[in-house]
Design a protein around this motif. Structure first.
Motif, PDB file in Angstrom:
ATOM      1  N   LYS A   8       0.827  -1.204   0.000  1.00  0.00           N
ATOM      2  CA  LYS A   8       0.000   0.000   0.000  1.00  0.00           C
ATOM      3  C   LYS A   8       0.865   1.259   0.000  1.00  0.00           C
ATOM      4  CE  LYS A   8      -3.994   1.885  -0.193  1.00  0.00           C
ATOM      5  NZ  LYS A   8      -4.832   1.673  -1.398  1.00  0.00           N
ATOM      6  N   ILE A   9       1.960   1.212   0.746  1.00  0.00           N
ATOM      7  CA  ILE A   9       2.832   2.388   0.823  1.00  0.00           C
ATOM      8  C   ILE A   9       3.476   2.662  -0.532  1.00  0.00           C
ATOM      9  CG2 ILE A   9       4.962   3.261   1.865  1.00  0.00           C
ATOM     10  CD1 ILE A   9       4.071   1.712   4.438  1.00  0.00           C
ATOM     11  N   VAL A  10       3.856   1.616  -1.260  1.00  0.00           N
ATOM     12  CA  VAL A  10       4.419   1.814  -2.602  1.00  0.00           C
ATOM     13  C   VAL A  10       3.376   2.439  -3.521  1.00  0.00           C
ATOM     14  CG1 VAL A  10       5.310   0.624  -4.644  1.00  0.00           C
ATOM     15  CG2 VAL A  10       6.165   0.015  -2.394  1.00  0.00           C
ATOM     16  N   GLU A  11       2.114   2.027  -3.401  1.00  0.00           N
ATOM     17  CA  GLU A  11       1.049   2.661  -4.183  1.00  0.00           C
ATOM     18  C   GLU A  11       0.960   4.153  -3.858  1.00  0.00           C
ATOM     19  OE1 GLU A  11      -2.716   0.792  -3.700  1.00  0.00           O
ATOM     20  OE2 GLU A  11      -2.010  -1.190  -4.314  1.00  0.00           O
ATOM     21  N   GLN A  12       1.054   4.486  -2.570  1.00  0.00           N
ATOM     22  CA  GLN A  12       0.997   5.891  -2.167  1.00  0.00           C
ATOM     23  C   GLN A  12       2.174   6.676  -2.748  1.00  0.00           C
ATOM     24  OE1 GLN A  12       0.407   4.732   2.238  1.00  0.00           O
ATOM     25  NE2 GLN A  12      -0.554   6.749   2.104  1.00  0.00           N
ATOM     26  N   LEU A  13       3.358   6.074  -2.696  1.00  0.00           N
ATOM     27  CA  LEU A  13       4.548   6.739  -3.229  1.00  0.00           C
ATOM     28  C   LEU A  13       4.418   6.973  -4.725  1.00  0.00           C
ATOM     29  CD1 LEU A  13       7.337   4.770  -1.304  1.00  0.00           C
ATOM     30  CD2 LEU A  13       6.679   7.155  -0.941  1.00  0.00           C
ATOM     31  N   THR A  14       3.869   5.998  -5.440  1.00  0.00           N
ATOM     32  CA  THR A  14       3.700   6.129  -6.885  1.00  0.00           C
ATOM     33  C   THR A  14       2.740   7.269  -7.210  1.00  0.00           C
ATOM     34  OG1 THR A  14       4.094   3.760  -7.179  1.00  0.00           O
ATOM     35  CG2 THR A  14       3.047   4.923  -9.007  1.00  0.00           C
ATOM     36  N   GLU A  15       1.648   7.322  -6.475  1.00  0.00           N
ATOM     37  CA  GLU A  15       0.660   8.378  -6.707  1.00  0.00           C
ATOM     38  C   GLU A  15       1.266   9.761  -6.485  1.00  0.00           C
ATOM     39  OE1 GLU A  15      -3.774   9.794  -5.089  1.00  0.00           O
ATOM     40  OE2 GLU A  15      -2.831   7.960  -4.313  1.00  0.00           O
ATOM     41  N   GLU A  16       2.040   9.903  -5.408  1.00  0.00           N
ATOM     42  CA  GLU A  16       2.664  11.196  -5.116  1.00  0.00           C
ATOM     43  C   GLU A  16       3.761  11.516  -6.128  1.00  0.00           C
ATOM     44  OE1 GLU A  16       3.334  14.797  -3.086  1.00  0.00           O
ATOM     45  OE2 GLU A  16       1.667  13.364  -2.998  1.00  0.00           O
ATOM     46  N   ALA A  17       4.547  10.510  -6.508  1.00  0.00           N
ATOM     47  CA  ALA A  17       5.656  10.731  -7.446  1.00  0.00           C
ATOM     48  C   ALA A  17       5.144  11.156  -8.817  1.00  0.00           C
ATOM     49  CB  ALA A  17       6.491   9.454  -7.569  1.00  0.00           C
ATOM     50  N   SER A  18       3.954  10.676  -9.186  1.00  0.00           N
ATOM     51  CA  SER A  18       3.419  10.976 -10.508  1.00  0.00           C
ATOM     52  C   SER A  18       3.061  12.459 -10.680  1.00  0.00           C
ATOM     53  CB  SER A  18       2.184  10.111 -10.786  1.00  0.00           C
ATOM     54  OG  SER A  18       1.122  10.453  -9.906  1.00  0.00           O
ATOM     55  N   LYS A  19       3.073  13.219  -9.623  1.00  0.00           N
ATOM     56  CA  LYS A  19       2.759  14.647  -9.691  1.00  0.00           C
ATOM     57  C   LYS A  19       3.933  15.468 -10.191  1.00  0.00           C
ATOM     58  CE  LYS A  19      -0.363  14.284  -5.695  1.00  0.00           C
ATOM     59  NZ  LYS A  19      -0.595  14.725  -4.285  1.00  0.00           N
ATOM     60  N   PHE A  20       5.099  14.834 -10.317  1.00  0.00           N
ATOM     61  CA  PHE A  20       6.315  15.580 -10.636  1.00  0.00           C
ATOM     62  C   PHE A  20       7.034  14.952 -11.827  1.00  0.00           C
ATOM     63  CE2 PHE A  20       5.498  15.632  -6.053  1.00  0.00           C
ATOM     64  CZ  PHE A  20       5.404  16.991  -5.805  1.00  0.00           C
ATOM     65  N   SER A  21       7.942  15.698 -12.392  1.00  0.00           N
ATOM     66  CA  SER A  21       8.822  15.162 -13.437  1.00  0.00           C
ATOM     67  C   SER A  21      10.135  14.730 -12.778  1.00  0.00           C
ATOM     68  CB  SER A  21       9.085  16.203 -14.520  1.00  0.00           C
ATOM     69  OG  SER A  21       9.713  17.347 -13.959  1.00  0.00           O
ATOM     70  N   TRP A  22      10.732  13.653 -13.324  1.00  0.00           N
ATOM     71  CA  TRP A  22      11.931  13.071 -12.727  1.00  0.00           C
ATOM     72  C   TRP A  22      12.985  12.866 -13.808  1.00  0.00           C
ATOM     73  CZ3 TRP A  22      11.958  11.466  -7.431  1.00  0.00           C
ATOM     74  CH2 TRP A  22      10.723  11.571  -6.779  1.00  0.00           C
ATOM     75  N   ASP A  23      14.237  12.926 -13.400  1.00  0.00           N
ATOM     76  CA  ASP A  23      15.323  12.652 -14.339  1.00  0.00           C
ATOM     77  C   ASP A  23      16.479  12.003 -13.585  1.00  0.00           C
ATOM     78  OD1 ASP A  23      17.045  12.483 -16.426  1.00  0.00           O
ATOM     79  OD2 ASP A  23      17.528  14.625 -16.490  1.00  0.00           O
ATOM     80  N   GLY A  24      16.488  10.670 -13.608  1.00  0.00           N
ATOM     81  CA  GLY A  24      17.568   9.963 -12.927  1.00  0.00           C
ATOM     82  C   GLY A  24      18.341   9.064 -13.853  1.00  0.00           C
ATOM     83  N   LYS A  25      18.250   9.320 -15.162  1.00  0.00           N
ATOM     84  CA  LYS A  25      18.829   8.399 -16.139  1.00  0.00           C
ATOM     85  C   LYS A  25      20.346   8.310 -16.042  1.00  0.00           C
ATOM     86  CE  LYS A  25      15.058   8.672 -19.477  1.00  0.00           C
ATOM     87  NZ  LYS A  25      14.660   9.025 -20.874  1.00  0.00           N
ATOM     88  N   ALA A  26      21.016   9.426 -15.781  1.00  0.00           N
ATOM     89  CA  ALA A  26      22.485   9.416 -15.756  1.00  0.00           C
ATOM     90  C   ALA A  26      23.015   8.512 -14.643  1.00  0.00           C
ATOM     91  CB  ALA A  26      23.010  10.836 -15.580  1.00  0.00           C
ATOM     92  N   TRP A  27      22.425   8.613 -13.464  1.00  0.00           N
ATOM     93  CA  TRP A  27      22.840   7.793 -12.313  1.00  0.00           C
ATOM     94  C   TRP A  27      22.526   6.320 -12.571  1.00  0.00           C
ATOM     95  CZ3 TRP A  27      25.505   6.580  -8.258  1.00  0.00           C
ATOM     96  CH2 TRP A  27      25.003   5.868  -7.180  1.00  0.00           C
ATOM     97  N   THR A  28      21.347   6.062 -13.110  1.00  0.00           N
ATOM     98  CA  THR A  28      20.978   4.678 -13.419  1.00  0.00           C
ATOM     99  C   THR A  28      21.906   4.088 -14.467  1.00  0.00           C
ATOM    100  OG1 THR A  28      18.655   5.121 -12.897  1.00  0.00           O
ATOM    101  CG2 THR A  28      19.119   3.174 -14.230  1.00  0.00           C
ATOM    102  N   GLU A  29      22.218   4.845 -15.498  1.00  0.00           N
ATOM    103  CA  GLU A  29      23.118   4.351 -16.550  1.00  0.00           C
ATOM    104  C   GLU A  29      24.514   4.088 -16.001  1.00  0.00           C
ATOM    105  OE1 GLU A  29      22.587   3.332 -19.724  1.00  0.00           O
ATOM    106  OE2 GLU A  29      20.520   3.474 -18.990  1.00  0.00           O
ATOM    107  N   GLU A  30      24.976   4.922 -15.078  1.00  0.00           N
ATOM    108  CA  GLU A  30      26.285   4.692 -14.449  1.00  0.00           C
ATOM    109  C   GLU A  30      26.306   3.338 -13.748  1.00  0.00           C
ATOM    110  OE1 GLU A  30      29.033   6.472 -10.776  1.00  0.00           O
ATOM    111  OE2 GLU A  30      27.426   7.715 -11.640  1.00  0.00           O
ATOM    112  N   LEU A  31      25.242   3.043 -13.010  1.00  0.00           N
ATOM    113  CA  LEU A  31      25.165   1.771 -12.298  1.00  0.00           C
ATOM    114  C   LEU A  31      25.031   0.597 -13.267  1.00  0.00           C
ATOM    115  CD1 LEU A  31      22.830   2.709  -9.295  1.00  0.00           C
ATOM    116  CD2 LEU A  31      25.321   2.821  -9.437  1.00  0.00           C
TER     117      LEU A  31
END
Length: 562
Positions: free
Chosen positions: A325-348
């Motif tokens: 349920k908490i992950v569902e809540q986090l997803t709902e809140e996160a969807s309100k914003f734009s995100w850009d984490g591709k550089a860090w993910t690609e490094e890993l």
């Protein structure tokens, strides 16, 4: 008129209400009455060759299916079951252990096979009880299973003396309850402000990382987890029972959290925010302390148990509740914003790609072959829904470092206590639960000695698993540590035994591979044998990444992560 029924009928009826139809165990004096009655009620008994294996199968059944596992045995059998319960407590398996005993009025007098069962069970279960009144059997089974599934899951134990099993009661005097009446599904949401604070911290992070542990896998949240990491672009790692909840092949997944086996895990020290999702602050993650996680890193911990929050390190945000349920809540809140984490993910992901390439460089065709030649060959034959069950030891560590987890509850390793012997039994439980899927046990020759006789169980019950053995005639990882740390090997050499002949003698299919050119054909024949199979492969005595990490830890004058 109310008919009379026995305590054994009450045990069977209570388990039936839980949807239980399989019981793992071995017959013995103190459980003969209940086994006789339950057989007539339609229960299937999977009788193993050792009670430790019975508990291991119940353990794996519970974790793979999400339903209670049940193990049953007589008094000396219960003593044999203690190692299995120890492992199950660490693997967080919701299983019910049931043992019989001498009659109540004889206990304390030196009765037949008498031991202090409750005192023995208590340290290795969430709780243990002696049943003294047959009327209370339904209530005590429901209480035991409620505790098994509450907060952090684990095994529970009931000792039910033989006279309690045989005692008669009036059926009208007994009230049964459905599982949802005494074990309701609890949906505990996080406070809105905690969700908002968590997302705010993650949005401001340049190098966030999510690490999911066993408690994140209690319910099927893989799809919701995918939504969250796709929305937030945060790289994601899994450990223990959470392996495969999101496929390692997902663009935002960077594999297995293990400092020794996945170089990406070492980058946790560079993360500016780490989310521990059902992940304990234990030795696996260096207690969440430096150097594994930097002192400056923000830590967010989400867990079903308040005891685990901040256990070794204070957290910036701690949330107790239903992880799905908490992950569902986090997803709902996160969807309100734009995100850009591709550089860090690609490094890993580039670190992970380089490590896999380095491992594949070891997979050359030579005689005897390196363990990686075996794993690379096997990988070409695997299906996404195959069950994989890894033992410990150098041969299996190469496989754990290399072979991805692609589906939930399908990539298994022994519990954090490190007790060998569960690879075969876990594979058997998986095949029993999902007979249409292939189930593969990866084992060393040392590990085979713990539960190799369970091939007899597999043959008798038609559980057609395939076991891939890397045979280096040694207790591989300990031998490598001895040589590097102490300069000599002590009690870690074994014989190049033909374990394939052992399996053939038990009625299974055995293959012996002494030439790498024989390997692919041998594995194919094992898959097609339609009986329990073992491929026994001569391999090099090669040191695994896990052994190298252990040696560094032994030789270091400063603290090293596990």
């Amino acid at each position: 008129m109310s008919r009379k029924i026995t305590g054994s009928h009450l045990i069977g009826k209570s388990l039936q209400l839980e949807g239980i139809s399989n019981v793992f165990g071995i017959a013995g004096d103190h459980v003969l009455p209940v086994m006789d009655v339950m057989y007539d009620m339609g229960f299937q008994f999977i009788d193993t060759r050792h009670e430790q294996a019975s508990v291991q199968m119940a353990d794996a059944w519970a974790r793979i299916t999400g339903k209670p596992g049940v193990a049953m045995y007589t008094t000396p059998g219960f003593a044999n079951a203690i190692p299995g319960l120890t492992s199950a407590l660490n693997s967080e398996a919701p299983l019910l252990s049931i043992s019989g005993s001498a009659p109540l009025h004889e206990l304390g007098r030196g009765a037949m096979q008498e031991i202090e069962q409750i005192d023995m069970a208590s340290p290795v279960t969430k709780n243990a009880w002696l049943v003294t009144d047959p009327h209370r059997i339904p209530q005590m089974i429901s209480q035991a299973l409620r505790i098994a599934f509450s907060q952090r899951r684990g095994p529970v134990h009931l000792t039910i003396p033989i006279d309690v099993q045989q005692a008669t009661v009036l059926e009208n005097d007994i009230t049964y309850y459905q599982p949802q009446q005494y074990r309701p599904q609890t949906i505990t949401q996080a406070p809105k402000e905690k969700i908002e604070e968590t997302i705010e911290i993650l949005r401001k992070s340049n190098r966030p990382l999510i690490i999911a542990g066993s408690a994140a896998a209690y319910t099927g949240i893989g799809q919701e987890m995918e939504k969250f990491i796709e929305t937030s672009q945060i790289p994601f790692m899994t450990e223990s029972n959470a392996r495969g909840m999101v496929s390692d092949n997902h663009p935002n997944c960077v594999g297995f959290y293990d400092n020794g086996l996945n170089h990406v895990a070492r980058k946790a020290r560079d993360a500016d925010t780490v989310v521990l999702l059902g992940m304990k602050q234990d030795i696996i993650i260096g207690y969440a302390l430096p150097p594994t996680i930097s002192a400056n890193t923000k830590v967010i911990q989400i867990d079903p148990s308040s005891i685990e929050i901040g256990r070794n390190r204070g957290v910036d945000i701690g949330i107790v509740g239903d992880i799905s349920k908490i992950v569902e809540q986090l997803t709902e809140e996160a969807s309100k914003f734009s995100w850009d984490g591709k550089a860090w993910t690609e490094e890993l992901k580039n670190i992970r790609k380089l490590q896999l390439e380095e491992l594949e460089e070891l997979a050359i065709n030579e005689n005897p072959p390196h363990a990686m030649f075996v794993h690379k060959t096997l990988k070409t034959m695997l299906r996404p829904d195959d069950f994989l069950s890894f033992e410990g030891g150098d041969f299996c560590h190469f496989g754990r470092a290399y072979i991805p987890a692609e589906s939930p509850r399908s990539w298994n390793y022994f519990s954090p206590i490190g007790m060998l012997g569960s690879g075969l039994t876990t594979a058997m439980a998986a095949k029993l639960a999902y007979p249409d899927r292939r189930s593969i046990s990866l084992t060393g020759d040392g590990s085979f000695g713990f539960n190799g006789m369970e091939f007899d169980t597999a043959v008798r019950h038609g559980i057609n698993v395939v076991s891939i053995m890397g045979n280096d005639a040694a207790w591989g990882i300990d031998r490598q540590i001895q040589l590097k740390v102490y300069g000599k090997a002590v009690a870690t050499d074994l014989l190049p035994t033909r374990y394939d002949k052992v399996v053939e003698g038990l009625g299974g299919h055995g293959e012996y591979v002494s030439d790498p050119d024989q390997l692919e054909g041998a594995i194919k024949r094992a898959f097609n044998a339609k009986k329990p199979s073992l491929v026994n492969i001569d391999i090099q005595r090669a040191i695994s990444p896990r052994a190298e990490a252990a040696i560094a830890r032994w030789n270091s004058e400063t603290y090293q992560p596990f």
